[in-house]
Design a protein around this motif. Structure first.
Motif, PDB file in Angstrom:
ATOM      1  N   SER A  76       0.808  -1.223   0.000  1.00 44.76           N
ATOM      2  CA  SER A  76       0.000   0.000   0.000  1.00 44.76           C
ATOM      3  C   SER A  76       0.841   1.273   0.000  1.00 44.76           C
ATOM      4  O   SER A  76       0.412   2.303  -0.527  1.00 44.76           O
ATOM      5  N   ASN A  80      -0.324   3.397  -2.943  1.00 51.01           N
ATOM      6  CA  ASN A  80      -1.230   4.457  -2.502  1.00 51.01           C
ATOM      7  C   ASN A  80      -0.513   5.666  -1.911  1.00 51.01           C
ATOM      8  O   ASN A  80      -0.615   6.773  -2.424  1.00 51.01           O
ATOM      9  N   THR A 142       2.201  -6.896   4.532  1.00 55.38           N
ATOM     10  CA  THR A 142       1.249  -5.835   4.217  1.00 55.38           C
ATOM     11  C   THR A 142      -0.151  -6.431   4.121  1.00 55.38           C
ATOM     12  O   THR A 142      -0.339  -7.639   4.231  1.00 55.38           O
ATOM     13  N   ASP A 144      -1.639  -6.317   1.376  1.00 55.80           N
ATOM     14  CA  ASP A 144      -1.716  -6.544  -0.065  1.00 55.80           C
ATOM     15  C   ASP A 144      -1.112  -7.900  -0.398  1.00 55.80           C
ATOM     16  O   ASP A 144       0.097  -8.102  -0.250  1.00 55.80           O
ATOM     17  N   TYR A 262      -6.483  -3.533  -6.086  1.00 52.41           N
ATOM     18  CA  TYR A 262      -7.203  -2.309  -6.385  1.00 52.41           C
ATOM     19  C   TYR A 262      -7.744  -2.286  -7.816  1.00 52.41           C
ATOM     20  O   TYR A 262      -8.550  -1.432  -8.157  1.00 52.41           O
ATOM     21  N   GLU A 272     -11.908  -4.348  -2.210  1.00 55.30           N
ATOM     22  CA  GLU A 272     -10.838  -3.350  -2.382  1.00 55.30           C
ATOM     23  C   GLU A 272     -10.775  -2.806  -3.813  1.00 55.30           C
ATOM     24  O   GLU A 272     -10.076  -1.832  -4.081  1.00 55.30           O
ATOM     25  N   GLN A 277      -7.350   6.267  -4.264  1.00 59.99           N
ATOM     26  CA  GLN A 277      -5.933   6.346  -3.912  1.00 59.99           C
ATOM     27  C   GLN A 277      -5.704   7.549  -3.003  1.00 59.99           C
ATOM     28  O   GLN A 277      -5.686   8.695  -3.448  1.00 59.99           O
TER      29      GLN A 277
END
Length: 312
Positions: A76, A80, A142, A144, A262, A272, A277
């Motif tokens: 992230s 992001n 993470t 992710d 994403y 998600e 963002q």
């Protein structure tokens, strides 16, 4: 006109980690000095923030900046937080272009450096067939799965390439299994030795926790648990930065969008997809104040000393 490089650090509450990051900055400044003006900033905890670093570069006449994330995997922060910060900063300067490179990720330089760290550690140990040794690769961890899977991929390549009896992953935060959980599972396998390699650039709070967990395991177990040094500023890591810079210059600094939560419906992360963002570190940006790094303010002034006294 000279172009700029912004080294995008994460930030740490540990002074030694900041010092090691700044050591990398000085090395890369010297490495790129003929063609680039190099500066650095932090996402959280430390100063300067990215905004201040870009201001410094802009004041020197820089109008194109290549932002190199000093981050290993595309979680992230890389997807992001850093892009959000850079896009916001770029909007302040109509004549400034900021091109972000990919994080280091999976590549041959990281693989070779991990092998080097393992072999350096083995030199100080009694001889033992690798088939009797387990390898544990520790990532940051993470939310992710794309970033976490990169750690697992590199683990698999080290396992097969170096001939360990078994290998697995662990994560220092957020993801499963934790370091403690992974070590408990590995201990049940009965290997004489377990080598743990942290996939980290520098020392920091998380790395200290990993080492502390290993020290505790060693004190309680009849098996041998050994850890390697982090990656640091090895030439192989510098070459990885060279590669990412070249990709950014050529417009090839792309991330793995096919498995990005994403952009695609990834199992377990369906909600998600299409998430906005935005940055997630606004509450801890620069909370550990380094007064001397603030752009345009006199060092060691009365105001500076007063702020240090207050911790702001």
């Amino acid at each position: 006109m000279k172009e700029g490089i912004l080294l995008c650090g994460h930030g740490t509450r540990k002074t030694a980690g900041v010092d090691e990051f700044k050591k990398l900055v000085e090395i890369l400044k010297d490495r790129y000095k003929d063609n680039y003006e190099v500066d650095y900033g932090f996402l959280e905890f430390n100063h300067p923030l990215y905004e201040a670093s870009v201001e410094r570069l802009y004041s020197k006449g820089i109008r194109k900046i290549y932002a190199l994330p000093v981050i290993l995997f595309a979680g992230s922060h890389a997807k992001n937080d850093i892009p959000y910060e850079l896009n916001t900063i770029q909007s302040y300067y109509p004549d400034l272009e900021i091109k972000m490179a990919s994080p280091i990720g999976v590549n041959s330089f990281v693989l070779d450096l991990a092998k080097k760290r393992i072999e350096e550690t083995e030199l100080n140990l009694s001889p033992l067939d690798r088939k009797e040794t387990c390898l544990v690769v520790v990532g940051r961890g993470t939310t992710d799965p794309d970033a976490n899977s990169d750690v697992t991929k590199l683990m698999g390549m080290l396992w097969e390439g170096m001939g360990f009896g078994f290998a697995t992953t662990a994560f220092s935060g957020t993801a499963y299994p934790s370091v403690e959980q992974s070590l408990a599972m590995v201990e049940k396998l009965g290997f004489k030795r377990t080598i743990v390699i942290p996939f980290f650039f520098f020392t920091g709070i998380l790395l200290d926790r990993i080492y502390a967990a290993l020290e505790e395991k060693n004190s309680l177990s009849s098996q041998e648990f050994i850890y390697t040094a982090p990656f640091g500023t090895d030439e192989l890591m510098l070459k990885a930065f060279d590669s990412r810079l070249e990709q950014a210059i050529n417009g090839e600094g792309n991330m793995n969008c096919q498995l990005c939560k994403y952009r695609r419906q990834i199992i377990g992360f369906e909600d998600e997809v299409g998430k906005e963002q935005i940055g997630h570190h606004l509450n801890v940006k620069g909370v550990l104040y380094e007064e001397d790094e603030k752009v345009g303010e006199k060092k060691n002034s009365i105001g500076s000393q007063f702020k240090k006294l207050l911790g702001i």
